[in-house]
Scaffold this active site. Structure first.
Site, short mmCIF file in Angstrom:
data_model
loop_
_atom_site.label_atom_id
_atom_site.label_comp_id
_atom_site.label_asym_id
_atom_site.label_seq_id
_atom_site.Cartn_x
_atom_site.Cartn_y
_atom_site.Cartn_z
N THR A 61 0.84 -1.19 0.00
CA THR A 61 0.00 0.00 0.00
C THR A 61 0.88 1.25 0.00
O THR A 61 2.10 1.17 -0.17
CB THR A 61 -1.00 -0.03 1.18
OG1 THR A 61 -1.93 1.04 1.04
CG2 THR A 61 -0.31 0.05 2.53
N LYS A 65 3.61 1.40 -3.93
CA LYS A 65 3.02 0.64 -5.04
C LYS A 65 3.83 0.72 -6.33
O LYS A 65 3.77 -0.19 -7.15
CB LYS A 65 1.58 1.11 -5.29
CG LYS A 65 0.63 0.79 -4.15
CD LYS A 65 -0.80 1.11 -4.48
CE LYS A 65 -1.71 0.73 -3.32
NZ LYS A 65 -3.14 0.81 -3.68
N ARG A 150 -1.98 18.76 -5.65
CA ARG A 150 -1.32 19.91 -5.04
C ARG A 150 0.08 20.12 -5.62
O ARG A 150 0.50 21.24 -5.82
CB ARG A 150 -1.27 19.74 -3.52
CG ARG A 150 -2.64 19.93 -2.85
CD ARG A 150 -2.65 19.44 -1.43
NE ARG A 150 -2.53 17.98 -1.37
CZ ARG A 150 -2.51 17.29 -0.25
NH1 ARG A 150 -2.58 17.91 0.91
NH2 ARG A 150 -2.41 15.97 -0.28
N VAL A 209 -11.76 7.22 -1.88
CA VAL A 209 -11.13 5.91 -1.81
C VAL A 209 -10.83 5.50 -0.38
O VAL A 209 -10.62 4.32 -0.10
CB VAL A 209 -9.82 5.84 -2.65
CG1 VAL A 209 -10.10 6.13 -4.10
CG2 VAL A 209 -8.76 6.78 -2.10
N TYR A 211 -11.50 4.29 3.25
CA TYR A 211 -12.56 3.47 3.84
C TYR A 211 -12.49 3.44 5.36
O TYR A 211 -13.41 2.97 6.03
CB TYR A 211 -12.48 2.03 3.29
CG TYR A 211 -11.18 1.32 3.62
CD1 TYR A 211 -11.03 0.62 4.82
CD2 TYR A 211 -10.10 1.36 2.76
CE1 TYR A 211 -9.85 -0.01 5.14
CE2 TYR A 211 -8.91 0.73 3.06
CZ TYR A 211 -8.79 0.04 4.25
OH TYR A 211 -7.60 -0.59 4.57
#
Length: 264
Positions: A61, A65, A150, A209, A211
């Site tokens: 994660t 990645k 950004r 995205v 959760y």
């Protein structure tokens, strides 16, 4: 007993151990799934542990990645096209990188019956899971994919992979049908995205995205303004299920028990 991991930095928010260990127990598999916080210099040790059979597989994660790719022997087609890997495993003495985020996002959108075809999509953020989302949106025939980050250079780098991207300055809000928060703003419940959506026509679709927590300020504010909202829980579940099937050869059951487990 086989061991599996999710690795990242930060990692405390991840519910991957909860869901994978539930499926492991339900299917009577002799293995365990844990989480581990790593720094980039630790990735070679992770790969060595997999080559030596100490770890049977890992989920990757944020923020690794893309970084993990240079350590791998093979990539699945989705991982190659997105240059993003979230699942790795040893097969035939080669470490393969796979991308289950693409399927996870696509299935989550199909589940809520939102038709992407012909829609204008704005993505906020340019790291982590964004290449997978763009890849899925192209497969689902979005008419326009826009991105704002950004640090604009990171968005520009994505255009090398996806030529059809339209890049906007942070703070500019072009006309859209769906907006996706793919930044890390929201992992902390006090986080806010300092963008003004008050002049956007009601009835748009806001997707986060993130959760955990389930309700970010991004989604809460969108609901107050009269928009439809969805968080990343279904995407998380479907990408986890795909990784589980890759590792164990078993398609795990997805039902209300899974959602209740995550809601706790």
């Amino acid at each position: 007993m086989k061991k599996y991991l999710v690795v990242g930095n930060p990692i405390n928010h991840s519910l991957s151990p909860l869901i994978h260990n539930f499926w492991i127990k339900e299917n009577n598999i002799k293995s365990i799934y844990d989480s581990q916080k790593l720094n980039i210099q630790d990735l070679d040790k992770l790969i060595l542990s997999i080559r030596e059979g100490k770890i049977s597989g890992a989920n990757i994660t944020v923020p690794f990645k893309r970084d993990i790719i240079s350590f791998l022997d093979k990539l699945s087609p989705e991982a190659k096209d997105t240059q993003s890997v979230n699942t790795i495993y040893l097969k035939d003495n080669e470490i393969t990188g796979h991308n289950t985020d693409v399927m996870g996002f696509k299935k989550s959108i199909e589940d809520i019956k939102f038709n992407i075809e012909g829609k204008k999509i704005l993505i906020l953020g340019a790291g982590g899971v964004v290449p997978s989302i763009i890849y899925a949106l192209n497969k689902m025939k979005a008419s326009q994919i826009m991105i704002s980050n950004r640090t604009k250079s990171k968005a520009t780098n994505l255009k090398k992979l996806f030529k059809n991207l339209d890049i906007f300055n942070w703070g500019d809000l072009p006309d859209f049908d769906m907006v996706i928060n793919a930044t890390s703003l929201g992992l902390n419940e006090k986080d806010t995205i300092n963008l003004d959506f008050s002049n956007i026509k009601k009835g748009k679709f806001f997707y986060d995205v993130i959760y955990n927590p389930a309700g970010t300020n991004f989604l809460s504010n969108a609901r107050k303004l009269g928009h439809e909202t969805e968080n990343g829980k279904k995407m998380f579940i479907y990408q986890a299920a795909s990784a589980f099937e890759i590792w164990h050869g078993i398609k795990p059951r997805i039902d209300e028990k899974i959602f209740e487990l995550l809601n706790k």
